[in-house]
Design a protein around this motif. Structure first.
Motif, mmCIF file in Angstrom:
data_model
loop_
_atom_site.group_PDB
_atom_site.id
_atom_site.type_symbol
_atom_site.label_atom_id
_atom_site.label_comp_id
_atom_site.label_asym_id
_atom_site.label_seq_id
_atom_site.Cartn_x
_atom_site.Cartn_y
_atom_site.Cartn_z
ATOM 1 N N ASN A 149 39.578 -40.186 75.721
ATOM 2 C CA ASN A 149 38.238 -39.789 76.954
ATOM 3 C C ASN A 149 39.193 -38.819 78.219
ATOM 4 O O ASN A 149 38.929 -38.326 79.639
ATOM 5 N N ALA A 150 40.581 -39.180 78.126
ATOM 6 C CA ALA A 150 41.211 -37.682 79.198
ATOM 7 C C ALA A 150 41.051 -36.169 78.681
ATOM 8 O O ALA A 150 40.707 -35.615 79.900
ATOM 9 N N SER A 224 39.607 -48.838 86.703
ATOM 10 C CA SER A 224 39.664 -49.669 84.949
ATOM 11 C C SER A 224 40.832 -50.848 85.772
ATOM 12 O O SER A 224 41.087 -51.628 84.798
ATOM 13 N N ASP A 254 32.642 -41.620 84.518
ATOM 14 C CA ASP A 254 33.661 -41.704 83.206
ATOM 15 C C ASP A 254 34.264 -43.810 83.343
ATOM 16 O O ASP A 254 34.292 -43.477 84.139
ATOM 17 N N SER A 288 36.024 -43.849 75.666
ATOM 18 C CA SER A 288 37.481 -43.977 75.199
ATOM 19 C C SER A 288 36.662 -44.779 74.137
ATOM 20 O O SER A 288 35.720 -45.498 73.921
ATOM 21 N N LYS A 291 38.828 -48.153 73.677
ATOM 22 C CA LYS A 291 38.840 -49.487 74.437
ATOM 23 C C LYS A 291 38.027 -50.410 73.877
ATOM 24 O O LYS A 291 37.555 -51.116 72.496
HETATM 25 C C1 LIG Z 1 41.622 -45.505 79.809
HETATM 26 C C2 LIG Z 1 40.808 -44.515 81.251
HETATM 27 C C3 LIG Z 1 40.521 -43.127 80.677
HETATM 28 C C4 LIG Z 1 41.978 -41.890 79.964
HETATM 29 O O1 LIG Z 1 41.093 -42.910 78.324
HETATM 30 P P1 LIG Z 1 42.087 -42.662 77.294
HETATM 31 O O2 LIG Z 1 40.632 -42.534 76.012
HETATM 32 O O3 LIG Z 1 43.352 -43.192 77.172
HETATM 33 O O4 LIG Z 1 42.530 -41.102 77.227
HETATM 34 C C5 LIG Z 1 39.672 -42.354 81.538
HETATM 35 N N1 LIG Z 1 39.073 -43.078 82.254
HETATM 36 C C6 LIG Z 1 38.932 -44.070 82.921
HETATM 37 C C7 LIG Z 1 38.122 -44.740 84.025
HETATM 38 C C8 LIG Z 1 39.870 -45.153 82.222
HETATM 39 O O5 LIG Z 1 39.536 -46.348 82.036
#
Ligand SMILES: *Cc1c(COP(=O)(O)O)cnc(C)c1O
Length: 453
Positions: A149-150, A224, A254, A288, A291
């Motif tokens: 997600n990053a 988060s 996001d 993601s 998660k």
């Molecule tokens: C966990 C998270 C990310 C990063 O996600 P990854 O899949 O670990 O790269 C980005 N934004 C939010 C709001 C998150 O909770």
């Protein structure tokens, strides 16, 4: 005085030692000799730095075996998660469903149509495989998967906002964990971050007055891993939609965890779902794969088709593209939602859905098997950047050994398999919620060995 270095055996004698010799056929030529040389060198250095007597042949042979075997061991070791934290980033987040693991194994085993259009017999795109499924389960117009997600956020902003402004509430310009800071990501995308409001309160009017001709994106970030309580205010996504329309900007959400199910059914507060985000007017929602979706590591971008297409053709997309096993695994995980079987097939949802009654029975069975400890009330955490501060009632096995809880915790971590538990109020707490029932026997075995004198 005799020269102590003389007392050290030769490389050859170490290689001929009965614990080392059988390994000579296993490793590539010279590898074992290299390790024997390194061990001897350390032994010489030890001699120079201390008055200890020189290591004997037996010790040196064992050191060589330990050093080469450490290299030979898979770096990721299976761990039993008895912490009660369902999504534990340090423990690898979501364990995968049977179907997901099979799909990833199959994709790794043979050639595939990863970037090949079988019907037309020409080059295809790896970004095309998940679109239909993502659309079906989220209701989005289009979808795209990347590495995590990053990178979904970085790629989206680089495609849609480079050289322009991204407007974020001050309370959301945060660090999510592991050095992932929203201001840094925005900067890396080539956009300029405009923070609005204050840490605890941001109003619609704050967003409205920040919008100008350079504004490209209104960005909402899921809080988060923290919670601001008390005197707080944050406009809803639908209110932000109105402001975005007035200012002619895009609205990106996001979501972090990528929840597709209604969490209130499990006694949790409502985690915003991907469907909510799109229904409330986000042009794109990002989340993601590993998660609350419960699949492999990935980042998923869903929303308006022309934006998804623009993002997919940005040069950076190549740098964050998903692996074939990820695509196969994501498809298998999404399919569980399609079939309405997520709660029974996806491990993290099975854990979340387990009743206190069932947990009580298992914790009691653990206690009975080891003949010590007490089954008490506890709380399991969701973790993993979702539902901050939320927990579920559980029953844990609490052990208060005379040696102290943290000594016992150390021994469980060095068990085979390693068991990770929580230390609270000087007692060791093992939560069955995050332990698969198929691992119960292993937990009992590790506990029995760790507790036996
Ligand atoms: C966990 C998270 C990310 C990063 O996600 P990854 O899949 O670990 O790269 C980005 N934004 C939010 C709001 C998150 O909770």
């Amino acid at each position: 005085m005799s020269n102590p270095y003389r007392a050290l055996p030769s490389v050859d004698r170490i290689l001929q030692h009965p614990t080392v010799a059988p390994l000579r056929g296993r490793y590539a030529n010279g590898r074992l000799t290299e390790h024997a040389r390194a061990v001897l060198e350390r032994a010489r250095a030890d001699l120079a730095n201390s008055s200890r007597s020189p290591a004997n042949l037996e010790e040196l042979a064992q050191a060589v075996v330990a050093s080469i075997e450490a290299l030979d061991r898979p770096p990721l070791r299976p761990i039993i998660n008895a912490t009660g934290v369902v999504l534990h980033t340090n423990l690898g987040r979501a364990p995968l469903s049977d179907a997901t693991r099979s799909a990833m194994d199959a994709a790794g085993r043979s050639f595939s149509n990863l970037e090949y259009d079988l019907a037309a017999g020409r080059r295809g795109s790896r970004f095309d495989h998940l679109g239909v499924l993502v659309k079906a389960v989220t209701g989005a117009e289009a979808g795209l998967a990347v590495n995590n997600n990053a990178s979904a956020l970085l790629l989206s902003l680089a495609s849609l906002a480079t050289g322009r402004e991204v407007v974020v509430s001050r309370g959301q310009a945060v660090e999510i964990g592991g050095g992932f800071r929203i201001p840094d990501i925005v900067r890396q995308s080539g956009a300029t971050l405009v923070e609005v409001g204050t840490t605890n309160r941001t109003r619609v009017s704050d967003y409205r007055s920040a919008l100008g001709s350079a504004s490209a994106v209104l960005l909402r970030i899921h809080a988060s891993n923290f919670k601001i309580i008390g005197f707080t205010e944050q406009p809803s996504l639908s209110e932000m939609r109105t402001v975005a329309d007035e200012g002619g900007t895009l609205l990106l959400d996001d979501l972090g965890s990528g929840c597709l199910l209604d969490t209130t059914r499990y006694g949790l507060s409502r985690e915003p779902t991907v469907q909510d985000s799109l229904a409330d007017g986000a042009d794109l929602a990002l989340f993601s794969g590993d998660k609350l979706l419960g699949g492999p590591q990935a980042g998923i971008i869903v929303g308006r088709a022309e934006l998804v297409a623009q993002i997919g053709s940005h040069p950076l997309a190549r740098a964050v593209r998903p692996d074939k096993t990820t695509i196969a695994g994501l498809a298998a995980t999404l399919r569980h939602y399609l079939l309405g079987e997520a709660e029974t097939q996806i491990p993290i949802w099975r854990m979340i859905a387990t009743s206190v009654n069932a947990l009580n029975q298992r914790a009691t069975a653990w206690r009975d098997a080891i003949g010590s400890g007490a089954v008490i009330e506890g709380r399991s955490m969701i973790g993993g950047g979702s539902l901050p501060g939320e927990s579920l009632p559980t029953r844990v096995l609490a052990l208060t050994p005379s040696e102290g809880a943290s000594r016992l915790a150390d021994r469980l971590r060095s068990g085979e398999p390693a068991v990770v538990a929580r230390v609270e109020h000087d007692s060791l707490r093992l939560d069955p919620r995050t332990v698969d029932p198929s691992e119960d026997e292993a937990v009992i075995g590790v506990l029995q060995r760790a507790l036996s004198p």
